[in-house]
Write an enzyme that holds these catalytic residues in place. Structure first.
Site, PDB file in Angstrom:
ATOM      1  N   LYS A 104       1.961   1.993  -5.166  1.00  0.00           N
ATOM      2  CA  LYS A 104       2.573   1.430  -6.374  1.00  0.00           C
ATOM      3  C   LYS A 104       1.687   1.642  -7.599  1.00  0.00           C
ATOM      4  CE  LYS A 104       2.492  -2.564  -4.255  1.00  0.00           C
ATOM      5  NZ  LYS A 104       2.171  -2.174  -2.881  1.00  0.00           N
TER       6      LYS A 104
ATOM      7  N   ASP B 137       0.811  -1.219   0.000  1.00  0.00           N
ATOM      8  CA  ASP B 137       0.000   0.000   0.000  1.00  0.00           C
ATOM      9  C   ASP B 137       0.844   1.268   0.000  1.00  0.00           C
ATOM     10  OD1 ASP B 137      -2.218  -1.677   0.073  1.00  0.00           O
ATOM     11  OD2 ASP B 137      -2.278  -1.669   2.260  1.00  0.00           O
TER      12      ASP B 137
ATOM     13  N   GLY C 102      -4.455  -4.478  -3.738  1.00  0.00           N
ATOM     14  CA  GLY C 102      -5.483  -3.494  -4.065  1.00  0.00           C
ATOM     15  C   GLY C 102      -4.755  -2.214  -4.443  1.00  0.00           C
ATOM     16  N   HIS C 103      -4.811  -1.861  -5.709  1.00  0.00           N
ATOM     17  CA  HIS C 103      -4.077  -0.687  -6.191  1.00  0.00           C
ATOM     18  C   HIS C 103      -5.100   0.368  -6.620  1.00  0.00           C
ATOM     19  CE1 HIS C 103      -0.469  -3.528  -7.259  1.00  0.00           C
ATOM     20  NE2 HIS C 103      -0.777  -3.515  -5.987  1.00  0.00           N
TER      21      HIS C 103
END
Ligand code: GDP
Ligand code: IMO
Ligand code: MG
Length: 407
Positions: free
Chosen positions: A16, A13, A40-41
Site C-alpha cells: 500500500k 503488507d 509498516g509501509h
C-alpha cells in the site's frame, strides 16, 4: 472532490505504501484514518529506503499535506522518532505538513507492556494497539488533545491501575512502567507535538469543499478488520472503505477505490490461511519476495492467491480498481497457482498459469509483459470485477506500469 482510497485487500503488507507513494505525486492531501504503528509501509525512492509506521506515505512529496485521522491510535514516542528520522534525511515534517487529529487516541507505555505480555495467542505486533483501542472503549483513553492541554493524568492513573492489576493477575510480578516517568514522557511529547494537533473536521470539510485532491491510505488489510476479518486473528480497528469514514468522521466521496493485491498471499501472526505453502515453495516466495515484517522483522507466512477471499473483499469494498504488486516475485518461480474455489471438503481448488522468467522491470506497457503474466492479470481483473489500474514490478517508485490512470 477527487478522493481516492487505497486499501489492502488481503492480510496487510500488500504494498500500500508504495502505491500511495506513486499516486501522491498528484495529491494535495494524504490521510491515514485507522490503525497505528502496527503498520509498516516500506517505500524505496532512488535507492533510499523509508519505513513509515504512522506518518502517511505522502510525506516524501513536498507538496502534500499529511494527516493522521481520529480513528488512529498514536504512539507519540514512535511518532516523534519517525519524525526525527525523516528530518535527519532532509524531509520536512513541520505543523504545516503534518496534522494530527485531536481525537486520535494515545498508545501509552502501559498499552505496549500489556500487549507484549498477552498478545502472543494472536501474534500481535506488540505495539500496544489492541490495549489502546480497548481503553478507548473503556473510556479511560487519552486523546492527543488531552496531551496538548495537559489534561490526562487521571486517565493515565486509571490505565496504570487497570493494566497493573491485569499484569499481576496474569503474570505475577511482571514489571510495569513507572507512572511518573510515563507522565513526564507524555507531557514532553505533548509539548513537542502541540502545534500539530488540531480539530480535523473543519480541515477535511474544507478540503472537500475546495475540491482538493485527497488520497486516503489504508493500513493493515481487509482480512484484519476487527468486525469483518478473520476474528479473533485480526487487528483492533476497521480497515475497510466503510471503516475509513468512521475513522475520519467526515464524509468523503471516494470516487476511486483501489484494492491492492499482492500477486500471492502473505500473513504475519496467527490465524487461518487456506492457501498457505509450508514447503520449499513457500520458502521460495519468502526469500524472493523478502517477506519479513517491516514492523517486527518476523518471517511472513506465504501462499498462493485466494480468489474466494479476494472476491469477497472486492465486493465488500466496491473497489473500482485493482493494483497488483510484487509481480516480479512470480518470475522464475515455476507454474503459478491461484485458488479459485473451496471444495466441499474445505480444501482449495486451484487453477494453474504458465511460468514466466522475464525481467518484468524492463516492460514499459502491459503488452510487453510475458503472455502468461498477462493472462493471469486479465483473469484477476475479470474475477474481481475491477479494472486493472497499476502493476508493480519492483519496490522502486518507477517500477510501476500504469494500465489505466486511476485518478
Ligand atoms: P504495506 O504495509 O502494504 O505498505 O506493504 P509493506 O511495505 O509492509 O510490504 C511490501 C514490501 O514489498 C515492501 O518491502 C516493499 O518495498 C516491497 N514491494 C512493494 N511493491 C513491490 C514490487 O512490486 N516488487 C517487489 N519485489 N517488492 C515490492
Ligand atoms: P500494514 O499496514 C501485516 C497483524 C499482526 C497480528 C494482527 C494483530 O503494514 O499492512 P496488532 O498488533 O494489530 O494487534 O496485531 O494483525 N498486523 C499486520 N500484519 N501488516 C500490517 O500492517 C499489520 N498490522 C497488524 O501481525 O497478526
Ligand atoms: Mg506493511
Amino acid at each position: 472532490m477527487p478522493a481516492t482510497i487505497v486499501i489492502g485487500a488481503q492480510w496487510g503488507d500488500e504494498g500500500k505504501g508504495k502505491i500511495v507513494d506513486v499516486l501522491s505525486h498528484d495529491a494535495d492531501l494524504v490521510v491515514r484514518f485507522g490503525g497505528g504503528a502496527n503498520a509498516g509501509h516500506t517505500i524505496w525512492v532512488g535507492g533510499n529506503k523509508f519505513v513509515l509506521h504512522l506518518i502517511p506515505s505522502g510525506i516524501l512529496r513536498q507538496r502534500c499535506i499529511n494527516i493522521i485521522g481520529g480513528g488512529c491510535v498514536i504512539d507519540v514516542a514512535s511518532l516523534l522518532s519517525e519524525m526525527a528520522g525523516l528530518r535527519a534525511v532532509g524531509v520536512t515534517v513541520g505543523p504545516d505538513r503534518l496534522l494530527l487529529a485531536e481525537n486520535a487516541h494515545v498508545v501509552t507505555a502501559y498499552h505496549r507492556a500489556i500487549d507484549q505480555l498477552s498478545g502472543g495467542k494472536i501474534g500481535t505486533t506488540g505495539r500496544g494497539i489492541g490495549p489502546a483501542y480497548a481503553d478507548k472503549a473503556r473510556r479511560i483513553g487519552i486523546r492527543l488533545g488531552d496531551l496538548r492541554d495537559d489534561a490526562f493524568e487521571a486517565n493515565l492513573g486509571a490505565q496504570a491501575e487497570f493494566h497493573g492489576a491485569t499484569a499481576k493477575a496474569l503474570h505475577g510480578d511482571a514489571p510495569m512502567p513507572d507512572f511518573d516517568q510515563v507522565l513526564d514522557d507524555l507531557r514532553a511529547a505533548g509539548r513537542q507535538l502541540h502545534d500539530h494537533i488540531c480539530d480535523l473536521v473543519p480541515v477535511l470539510v474544507r478540503a472537500r469543499q475546495q475540491n482538493l485532491r485527497a488520497l486516503f491510505e489504508g493500513a493493515q488489510g481487509v482480512l484484519l478488520d476487527i468486525d469483518h476479518g478473520t476474528y479473533p486473528f485480526v487487528t483492533s480497528s476497521n480497515t475497510t472503505v466503510a471503516g475509513a469514514l468512521g475513522g475520519l468522521g467526515v464524509h468523503m466521496p471516494f470516487e476511486t477505490r483501489i484494492g491492492v493485491v499482492k500477486a500471492y498471499s502473505t500473513r504475519v501472526g496467527n490465524g487461518p490461511f487456506p492457501t498457505e505453502l509450508h514447503g520449499p515453495e513457500g520458502e521460495q516466495l519468502r526469500t524472493k519476495g523478502q517477506e519479513y515484517g517491516a514492523t517486527t522483522g518476523r518471517p511472513r507466512r506465504c501462499g498462493w492467491l485466494d480468489l474466494p477471499q479476494l472476491r469477497r473483499a472486492f465486493a465488500m469494498n466496491a473497489f473500482t480498481h485493482v493494483a497488483v504488486t510484487k509481480l516480479d516475485v512470480l518470475s522464475g518461480l515455476g507454474p503459478i497457482r491461484v485458488a479459485v474455489e473451496e471444495n466441499a471438503d474445505g480444501t482449495m481448488h486451484y487453477e494453474e498459469f504458465g511460468a514466466f522468467d522475464a525481467d518484468l522491470t524492463a516492460a514499459r506497457s502491459f503488452g510487453e509483459l510475458p503472455p502468461s503474466c498477462q493472462q493471469l492479470l486479465r483473469f484477476l481483473e475479470s474475477q474481481l470485477e475491477a479494472r486493472l489500474a497499476m502493476l508493480s514490478t519492483g519496490p522502486g517508485r518507477d517500477d510501476v506500469l500504469d494500465v489505466e490512470h486511476a485518478w
